[in-house]
Design a protein around this motif. Sequence first.
Motif, PDB file in Angstrom:
ATOM      1  N   HIS A   1      42.037  31.680  36.677  1.00  0.00           N
ATOM      2  CA  HIS A   1      41.304  32.350  35.530  1.00  0.00           C
ATOM      3  C   HIS A   1      41.926  33.691  35.120  1.00  0.00           C
ATOM      4  O   HIS A   1      42.324  34.623  35.537  1.00  0.00           O
TER       5      HIS A   1
ATOM      6  N   GLU B   1      41.731  37.413  35.709  1.00  0.00           N
ATOM      7  CA  GLU B   1      41.528  37.674  37.214  1.00  0.00           C
ATOM      8  C   GLU B   1      43.066  38.353  37.324  1.00  0.00           C
ATOM      9  O   GLU B   1      43.582  37.927  38.571  1.00  0.00           O
TER      10      GLU B   1
ATOM     11  N   HIS C   1      40.932  34.552  43.638  1.00  0.00           N
ATOM     12  CA  HIS C   1      40.233  34.901  42.169  1.00  0.00           C
ATOM     13  C   HIS C   1      39.781  36.221  42.361  1.00  0.00           C
ATOM     14  O   HIS C   1      39.908  37.000  43.490  1.00  0.00           O
ATOM     15  N   ASN C   2      39.029  36.758  41.089  1.00  0.00           N
ATOM     16  CA  ASN C   2      38.238  38.055  41.327  1.00  0.00           C
ATOM     17  C   ASN C   2      36.766  37.642  41.109  1.00  0.00           C
ATOM     18  O   ASN C   2      36.574  36.894  40.103  1.00  0.00           O
TER      19      ASN C   2
HETATM   20 ZN   LIG Z   1      38.012  32.995  38.992  1.00  0.00          ZN
END
Ligand SMILES: [Zn+2]
Length: 412
Positions: A204, A207, A298-299
């Motif tokens: 993503h 992020e 991820h974040n």
């Molecule tokens: Zn993510």
Amino acid sequence: MSASFVGSVVGTALFGIVLAVGNPAALGELRVAADFPGGSAEVLSIDSEAAEIEICPALQFDRGWPCWWYFRIDGANAGKLIRVTVRANQAEYRQGQQLAPHWALPKRAAISTDNRNWVQTDAAVLEADRITYQLTAPAETFWLAWGPPYQLADAEALLADVAGKTETAQRYELAKTRDGRPVHALRVGPPDAKTAVWLQARQHAWESGSSWVADGFLRWVASDDPAAIRLRQTTEIHFVPIMDVDNVERGAGGKDSTPRDHNRDWDDAPGYPEVAGAQREIKKLVADGRLRVFLDLHNPGPKDHRPFYFGPSDYDRLPEPTRRDYDRFLEVSLHRIAEPSGFCAAYRFSSYIKTEEERNRVSRYWVARQGGPEVVSLTLETSWNTPDGTVPGYRQVGMGLAETLAEFLERP
Ligand SMILES: [Zn+2]
């Protein structure tokens, strides 16, 4: 939509130049630019006299959440107060979809005077759909961003650095993206090692913190720490710091992009070449019986103030030895990733994903199915909306993750 964004930024910049040439007094004219890798800003207003700027993240339709912003300010009065308001972009980012404001409004922004070294601003006051950062302009030109940016050039520099000083490190190109950009990867350790690990970040694009966590991870793996040296002697590690290179370089959010979210693309016919590339390499490791750990970085959401793992939602049905492995990995993480923000003591599960079909297309589930009971497959979510959402904070989490991995593999 991206054309109008470029138009607005370029238009503002040209206007500033014309004014500056025609009128020397206009040199104090504030300007905003975002026409560089990862840049994203739509200028809503600039008031040079009052030193106030208002922007929103640029919308790139079908390119995911419009939460990421990153721009340069020129013409500031160094040492003087400047107010920068970021307003959430609530236009449709894909058919019928709007983004809740808080994803775009971090309490502290990232600020830099050289576009390389980033620190946090003071905490700002959040309103329903906007946030205003009151800054002392650190220079006439400076950069502001949602969080510390991490672009293709940063990945390139990291991999070149590590490959140059680590004997068993070898760079490779995982794939060319749909837009023709290279997806850089690195393998470290003996290619015939009994144990293999896959770590990837940034499916993503917004992020950016996840790439900094990956950065900290690899720096520890390549370090002189005796445990890191042992890890490199016994384990082959594949490392991909940016998966969705296209959206990262375009300054798009990526999450929920069309036709598919990058992290829901893991089936037999992925649309993203880099997902296909990762699947190909991971399948080889599984076929050799070597893959032991898969980590996808991820974040999370703005209210998640401690890092956590998304684990297996079939945890209760896992074979006993596999469950023990997941328990042990979490237990070691609690010690090793205690700094800087603590760590959630329990796995979370992707119960927010509506159908099983869709959940099965998430990377960690795809890998867990491929790898079977030998593999620990996890998504790490590192908090961003805290005072630790900084380059050193993220790197510390990455280092803790690498130490976790080393300890986990060393004591079966
Ligand atoms: Zn993510």
